[in-house]
Design a protein around this motif. Structure first.
Motif: not given
Length: 88
Positions: A50-54, A78-87
């Motif tokens: 959660a911290n990484t995504i945010c 932007v949120m989808m990009e961050c979730i994708s990167i974090s996964n």
């Protein structure tokens, strides 16, 4: 995993719409957005994720929209990009 991402994106997109009416970025605005993002995202992901995504989310919003003006669709992307990167 996809369903978790969609749920988080929907909730955060609604949340961010409240921030979108404010012009410009301040440290306080960024902190409030990050804290709200983490509180929502942590319901689906562990606290580290959660911290990484945010972190990614707030940094990208500030970088892409320096005047603080954005739409729900833009924040969802932007949120989808961050979730994708974090996964990865």
């Amino acid at each position: 995993m996809k369903m978790k991402s969609v749920s988080v994106v929907c909730v955060v997109a609604v949340l961010v719409s409240m921030f979108a009416c404010n012009k410009g970025w301040t440290d306080t605005r960024q902190k409030e957005l990050w804290e709200s993002c983490v509180s929502i995202t942590a319901t689906t992901y562990d606290s580290t994720m959660a911290n990484t995504i945010c972190d990614c989310y707030v940094q990208n919003l500030v970088a892409k929209y320096p005047k603080g003006e954005f739409t729900r669709e833009e924040t969802a992307k932007v949120m989808m990009e961050c979730i994708s990167i974090s996964n990865k």
